[in-house]
Design an enzyme around this catalytic site. Structure first.
Site, PDB file in Angstrom:
ATOM      1  N   ASN A 105     -11.427  -2.355   0.325  1.00  0.00           N
ATOM      2  CA  ASN A 105     -10.388  -2.020   1.290  1.00  0.00           C
ATOM      3  C   ASN A 105     -10.067  -3.118   2.294  1.00  0.00           C
ATOM      4  OD1 ASN A 105      -9.556   0.760   0.669  1.00  0.00           O
ATOM      5  ND2 ASN A 105     -11.686   1.284   1.078  1.00  0.00           N
ATOM      6  N   ARG A 115     -10.377  -2.783   8.506  1.00  0.00           N
ATOM      7  CA  ARG A 115     -10.264  -1.334   8.624  1.00  0.00           C
ATOM      8  C   ARG A 115     -11.268  -0.751   9.617  1.00  0.00           C
ATOM      9  NH1 ARG A 115     -11.231   2.858   3.550  1.00  0.00           N
ATOM     10  NH2 ARG A 115     -10.410   4.734   4.552  1.00  0.00           N
ATOM     11  N   LYS A 141     -16.604   5.327  -8.483  1.00  0.00           N
ATOM     12  CA  LYS A 141     -15.342   4.860  -7.916  1.00  0.00           C
ATOM     13  C   LYS A 141     -15.669   3.680  -7.017  1.00  0.00           C
ATOM     14  CE  LYS A 141     -11.370   6.267  -5.071  1.00  0.00           C
ATOM     15  NZ  LYS A 141     -10.702   7.372  -4.345  1.00  0.00           N
ATOM     16  N   TRP A 142     -15.236   2.483  -7.441  1.00  0.00           N
ATOM     17  CA  TRP A 142     -15.574   1.223  -6.760  1.00  0.00           C
ATOM     18  C   TRP A 142     -14.358   0.804  -5.939  1.00  0.00           C
ATOM     19  CZ3 TRP A 142     -19.402  -2.729  -8.832  1.00  0.00           C
ATOM     20  CH2 TRP A 142     -19.316  -3.953  -8.163  1.00  0.00           C
ATOM     21  N   ASP A 143     -14.482   0.858  -4.625  1.00  0.00           N
ATOM     22  CA  ASP A 143     -13.352   0.569  -3.740  1.00  0.00           C
ATOM     23  C   ASP A 143     -13.465  -0.830  -3.137  1.00  0.00           C
ATOM     24  OD1 ASP A 143     -10.964   1.150  -2.453  1.00  0.00           O
ATOM     25  OD2 ASP A 143     -11.658   3.086  -1.703  1.00  0.00           O
ATOM     26  N   ASP A 170     -16.257  11.375  -2.902  1.00  0.00           N
ATOM     27  CA  ASP A 170     -15.684  10.142  -2.361  1.00  0.00           C
ATOM     28  C   ASP A 170     -16.436   9.703  -1.098  1.00  0.00           C
ATOM     29  OD1 ASP A 170     -13.491   8.177  -1.433  1.00  0.00           O
ATOM     30  OD2 ASP A 170     -12.616   8.962  -3.275  1.00  0.00           O
ATOM     31  N   ASP A 171     -15.769   8.959  -0.259  1.00  0.00           N
ATOM     32  CA  ASP A 171     -16.342   8.341   0.940  1.00  0.00           C
ATOM     33  C   ASP A 171     -16.940   9.389   1.883  1.00  0.00           C
ATOM     34  OD1 ASP A 171     -16.955   6.521   2.890  1.00  0.00           O
ATOM     35  OD2 ASP A 171     -14.905   5.781   3.162  1.00  0.00           O
ATOM     36  N   ASP A 207      -2.899   5.144  -3.408  1.00  0.00           N
ATOM     37  CA  ASP A 207      -3.355   6.203  -2.517  1.00  0.00           C
ATOM     38  C   ASP A 207      -2.258   7.227  -2.260  1.00  0.00           C
ATOM     39  OD1 ASP A 207      -5.883   5.157  -2.239  1.00  0.00           O
ATOM     40  OD2 ASP A 207      -5.455   4.098  -0.377  1.00  0.00           O
ATOM     41  N   TRP A 224       0.840  -1.183   0.000  1.00  0.00           N
ATOM     42  CA  TRP A 224       0.000   0.000   0.000  1.00  0.00           C
ATOM     43  C   TRP A 224       0.884   1.245   0.000  1.00  0.00           C
ATOM     44  CZ3 TRP A 224      -0.138   4.189   3.240  1.00  0.00           C
ATOM     45  CH2 TRP A 224      -1.170   5.109   3.003  1.00  0.00           C
ATOM     46  N   CYS A 258     -10.745   0.874  -7.560  1.00  0.00           N
ATOM     47  CA  CYS A 258      -9.864   1.292  -6.473  1.00  0.00           C
ATOM     48  C   CYS A 258      -9.883   0.182  -5.438  1.00  0.00           C
ATOM     49  CB  CYS A 258     -10.342   2.605  -5.873  1.00  0.00           C
ATOM     50  SG  CYS A 258      -9.325   3.207  -4.505  1.00  0.00           S
TER      51      CYS A 258
END
Length: 725
Positions: free
Chosen positions: A458, A418, A454-456, A338-339, A526, A171, A504
């Site tokens: 994590n 997370r 935007k498909w994340d 975004d988020d 990132d 990362w 993402c």
């Protein structure tokens, strides 16, 4: 792909030729014998193909099976229904199928004792130099067989002075380049993340046959596994005259129970060859990817502002309107929120809640997405939104309703990711697939004006266990997850073919050719620090075209490494990919906004060359020469964009003059510097030079920008536009 136009059965003694415009792959496929590789490399003349030498002192079996030569590495191993661990495969037929721009050759093999059928497929394109190889394994036994090894393909590579180039990282430090000679033993590149597969090793590799690789000359083989899940690429070097390249799904804890009548299909392995060095192989991958693999590979990418580093979770209606107005004022075309925009019972204020509850937080956005779309239209930009549909938090309404939907080992507590609450949804479960599809479907049905997603993703699969799969099939989890993921992606694209979707995954975790048939681009990292991005984008460019690489201008000090770099330098680095911004514009000065506005205007002029042109890497940052340089050249060789970035700065330093590449040697090119901040133009500004001179001699670049004393810094960079007169 298009329907079959021609199909013929060939039971032949003559070798099978699989050919593109510039590549030949030759396999001997005599009936009743195992198929064997004879040649892979530059396209053969018919006279040479008719008199090929048989390879000596090597195992040429095109798809070696385990059990009758146990010391050798195998592409296929299985436990038959009666417990027998041995498999033998001999050719029973060869077929060819003509497609619009390709020919698919299939070699069918069967075990003489057990009713197992294996088909090797090779798709050769006529207009790009790429061969896709994959395998079907069919069980016609009366009961289940267990696959324990199931590679997509194997390729022997003649020993000599062979070097390998591959990517690794973590990362914030993705796609780091490693170059090393192949020696005895095994080189293994693998990933066992379960969800994303590009944060450690990458599922791509280049083999230089003439010693340490050169960028623009020398024979190089390239291979990329087109898969989104766990993989293993292995190069075996033993006491024979060959290296043996195996690539496929990582079989660790993934043995597959193949039921009677079932066919297991492996991912495709893309193979190419070039005698124009590493960049030549990259150009092959880029052309193939843009035309046949990447979603919307024929369409220019928009210039966008993403809200993440600008406001993080501090989303509000007024702030989004302000950011839209700012990016519009600088010439941008798209704003992405975004988020932090969702959650009702559990509002998304930090990363420890709300995933799965995809409803608007009306406290933050009282006018909802409707208001955001209204403001986007008012400001003259398109609107995009962030989601993380494969994940949930234990603090969410979704988890409260469906704790059985998460990946979790039986009899054990879930391992949390997370924020101390994140979990992965089990995409092997059709109900979960329906739910993930519904997230996108609901958004785009209710708000068809949304232009970009935007498909994340994590989190990794941390604890192996499916609450959906049967107990005896728990080893199918990794494979079934990605089958489910592909099904969801395909459903989305069948219904919404025009929306732009970015992959993402904690940064660059999904930079792979397995996801790109459904995604337009990926987030490289990132880490938006310009200096480190040179290294990451350099490695990424080995296999992926610039239009797929999201590269953003960010604030200083950088939010990951806290380095302070000049704005021009950040712009010049971001302009070598899909240009965007990751910044809060209201914190920028008017002078900084004007520089970005000018850069965006000039990027629009060069966008076709950058996003569709041929890459030529010139000086690698990994060679530690104090600079990095590369260029893109249009297919017609009438325009080119040249990049020059210093990577370190010393007094009395001595940097090499960079020779260009890819130009028409007889063409005359006029030079114009982009993003200029110097008080005086370069001495080459407006002058014209022959392609031969630029490639044989190059242009001297000043080591520092000539600016006012209070603006001097050590981050010098140049971008030149070359136009044929």
């Amino acid at each position: 792909m298009t329907a079959c136009l021609a199909c013929t059965l060939l039971l032949q003694a003559a070798p099978v030729k699989v050919e593109t415009k510039n590549i030949s792959l030759v396999i001997n496929a005599d009936e009743g014998k195992a198929p064997e590789y004879m040649y892979f490399g530059a396209r053969l003349l018919n006279s040479d193909a008719d008199h090929l030498q048989r390879p000596r002192d090597g195992r040429m079996n095109a798809y070696p099976a385990y059990g009758l030569n146990c010391p050798a590495e195998a592409a296929l191993a299985m436990r038959h229904a009666d417990g027998n661990l041995s498999t033998a495969l001999v050719t029973t037929g060869v077929t060819t199928e003509a497609e619009n721009n390709a020919t698919v050759t299939t070699i069918t093999m069967r075990d003489p004792v057990y009713p197992i059928e294996v088909r090797l497929h090779y798709r050769a394109y006529r207009d790009v130099d790429m061969i896709e190889a994959w395998t079907d394994i069919t069980n016609n036994e009366k009961a289940t067989v267990t696959l324990t090894t199931f590679a997509s393909a194997m390729l022997p590579v003649r020993r000599g002075d062979v070097w390998v180039s591959h990517l690794h990282g973590s990362w914030g430090n993705e796609a780091q380049l490693t170059e090393e000679p192949l020696s005895s033993g095994q080189l293994i590149l693998k990933n066992k993340d379960g969800v994303r597969n590009a944060h450690t090793d990458h599922a791509e590799i280049m083999l230089s046959l003439d010693g340490k690789a050169n960028e623009n000359h020398g024979a190089v083989i390239g291979a990329a596994l087109c898969y989104s899940g766990n993989y293993r690429i292995k190069v075996e070097t033993d006491d024979t005259e060959y290296h043996y390249l195996f690539a496929g799904i990582n079989e660790d804890n993934s043995e597959y129970h193949l039921r009677r009548g079932e066919t297991f299909t492996t991912p495709k392995l893309a193979l190419t060859y070039s005698e124009e060095g590493l960049s030549g192989v990259s150009r092959n991958f880029h052309r193939w990817g843009r035309k046949y693999r990447l979603m919307h590979g024929d369409k220019e990418r928009k210039i966008l502002l993403n809200s993440w580093e600008g406001v993080y979770f501090d989303i509000n209606q007024k702030g989004m309107d302000q950011m839209m107005a700012d990016i519009a004022g600088m010439g941008g075309e798209l704003f992405v929120m975004d988020d932090g925009w969702f959650g009702e019972k559990y509002p998304r204020k930090t990363d420890n809640s709300s995933l799965g509850d995809w409803v608007v937080d009306r406290n933050k956005l009282p006018d909802g997405i409707e208001g955001l779309l209204r403001d986007a239209k008012k400001n003259g930009v398109k609107f995009g939104i962030w989601i993380e549909p494969e994940m949930s938090n234990t603090v969410s309404e979704l988890y409260e309703k469906h704790p059985d939907w998460i990946i979790k080992a039986p009899k054990r507590d879930a391992v949390l990711g997370r924020g101390g609450t994140q979990v992965v949804l089990d995409l092997s479960n059709p109900k979960v697939q329906d739910f993930v599809f519904s997230i996108v479907d609901n958004l785009l049905t209710k708000y068809p004006e949304i232009d970009y997603i935007k498909w994340d993703a994590n989190m990794s699969v941390m604890n192996h266990g499916s609450q959906y799969l049967k107990a005896e099939d728990q080893s199918h989890l990794y494979i079934e997850y990605h089958r489910g993921f592909e099904k969801v992606c395909q459903r989305i694209r069948d219904k919404y073919p025009d929306v732009t979707i970015q992959a993402c995954a904690s940064g660059g975790g999904r930079a792979n050719w397995g996801v790109l048939p459904w995604f337009d681009e990926f987030w490289v990292s990132d880490n938006t620090d310009a200096l480190q991005r040179i290294y990451m984008q350099w490695g990424t460019s080995y296999f992926f075209p610039s239009m797929a690489m999201a590269c953003h201008i960010s604030a200083i000090p950088n939010h990951t490494v806290f380095r302070t770099t000049a704005l021009k330098y950040r712009i010049d680095v971001a302009m070598s990919g899909r240009l965007g911004m990751e910044i809060q514009p209201k914190n920028m000065t008017d002078e900084e906004k004007e520089l970005c506005r000018k850069a965006i205007t000039e990027y629009k002029q060069i966008r076709p060359v950058v996003q569709f042109g041929d890459i030529y890497r010139l000086v690698s940052p990994y060679d530690r020469k104090g600079l990095a340089s590369m260029m893109y050249v249009s297919e017609q060789k009438d325009r080119a964009v040249f990049y020059w970035w210093k990577t370190e700065s010393f007094q009395n330093e001595h940097l090499p003059r960079v020779r260009m590449a890819g130009l028409d040697p007889n063409g005359i090119y006029k030079v114009h510097e982009l993003n200029r901040i110097d008080l005086r133009p370069l001495d080459c500004e407006g002058n014209s030079y022959s392609g031969a001179y630029l490639m044989g001699h190059g242009l001297e670049m000043p080591y520092r920008n000539d600016v006012e004393w209070n603006k001097k810094n050590d981050w010098s960079s140049r971008v030149l536009l070359l136009e044929r007169q």
